[in-house]
Every structure is written in structure tokens, then in C-alpha cells.
Design an enzyme around this catalytic site. Structure first.
Site, PDB file in Angstrom:
ATOM      1  CE1 TYR A  36     -67.894  32.527  43.090  1.00 11.97           C
ATOM      2  CE2 TYR A  36     -66.065  33.668  44.133  1.00 11.97           C
ATOM      3  CZ  TYR A  36     -67.244  32.968  44.237  1.00 11.97           C
ATOM      4  OH  TYR A  36     -67.779  32.707  45.467  1.00 11.97           O
ATOM      5  CG  ASN A  57     -73.295  22.462  44.277  1.00  9.39           C
ATOM      6  OD1 ASN A  57     -73.836  21.379  44.061  1.00  9.39           O
ATOM      7  ND2 ASN A  57     -72.214  22.584  45.002  1.00  9.39           N
TER       8      ASN A  57
END
Length: 118
Positions: A36, A57
Site C-alpha cells: 500500500y 474498485n
DNA sequence: CATCGAACCAACC
DNA sequence: GGTTGGTTCGATG
């Protein structure tokens, strides 16, 4: 409005960040993962924000948001269909080695610098 | 190893 | 103006 500064995204709306993340995700080969934090640096946002973007997403796992894990090797989260279990399964099928403690092996990590330079 | 707080952000309340 | 996120990083005991 969206500004790119030294290859880092500056002030963009959610939609723009989401598009940028998706593009970057497409660069990750199967069997590899990124952290991340890596995405966060490229996007110029705090790591927590990356999580928010990935959770947003709607095309998972077509867009491979499952190839993003924590920098310490732990899987992180997955809000797509099938949940975290499915994320782990996907990674294993793609060839990522995950130990008994649920940690991804270091050699499965790849850096974007290596994906863009060669 | 566990815990802590701050951090580069936009949206939402 | 504060909270919220699939987090990170360094400092600390």
C-alpha cells in the site's frame, strides 16, 4: 483538475485517483505483489487513502487490487467478492508463496521502479 | 514483539 | 471542522 509533479499525482478528485490506481495495478504481473505504501508514494496520498481507493474498485478482481498487501507481508483487506479468503486464494493460484502465518514471502514483492524502468 | 500517534487526501457528516 | 478509510513509519517500552 489534476497535477503531476515528479511523477507524483497532486490534487485530483477521487475519480482521478481511482483511474490512476487502476492503471498502476495493471502493471503488476501475476505472482507478484506491491505494498500500500508503494502506491501511496506514487499517488502522493497517505496509505490509508490507498485502501479507500482499492475498496472503491468495482472491477475486482479484473483490476488486480488483490495484489496489494501490507509492507510487513500480511494480506491487508479485500472488499471484493469472496472477501479476504478469496484474495488469499487468488494470490496462491497466481504463484505467490504465503506461509502458515499468512505472510507473503519477501521475494514476491515487486517495486514500480522495476516495472517502469527496464 | 506491542502499542502509539502522526501523516502526503477527498468525501461525507 | 471532525471523522473515516483494506495503512505506514518511526519512536518507544
Amino acid at each position: 483538475m489534476i497535477v503531476i509533479e515528479n511523477g507524483i499525482v497532486r490534487k485530483a478528485c477521487l475519480r482521478d485517483y481511482l483511474d490512476a490506481v487502476k492503471m498502476l495495478l495493471q502493471l503488476i504481473p501475476a505472482g507478484k505483489v506491491v505494498s500500500y505504501g508503494e502506491l501511496a508514494r506514487l499517488l502522493g496520498v497517505p496509505p490509508v487513502f490507498v485502501g479507500k481507493l482499492l475498496a472503491m474498485n468495482d472491477e475486482a478482481p479484473i483490476v488486480p487490487c488483490h495484489r496489494v498487501v501490507r509492507s510487513n507481508g500480511e494480506l491487508g483487506g479485500y472488499s471484493g467478492p469472496g472477501g479476504i479468503r478469496f484474495k488469499r486464494k487468488l494470490l496462491e493460484v497466481e504463484g505467490v508463496r504465503i506461509d502458515a502465518e499468512g505472510r507473503v514471502s519477501r521475494d514476491s514483492f515487486v517495486h514500480f521502479t522495476e516495472l517502469l524502468d527496464p
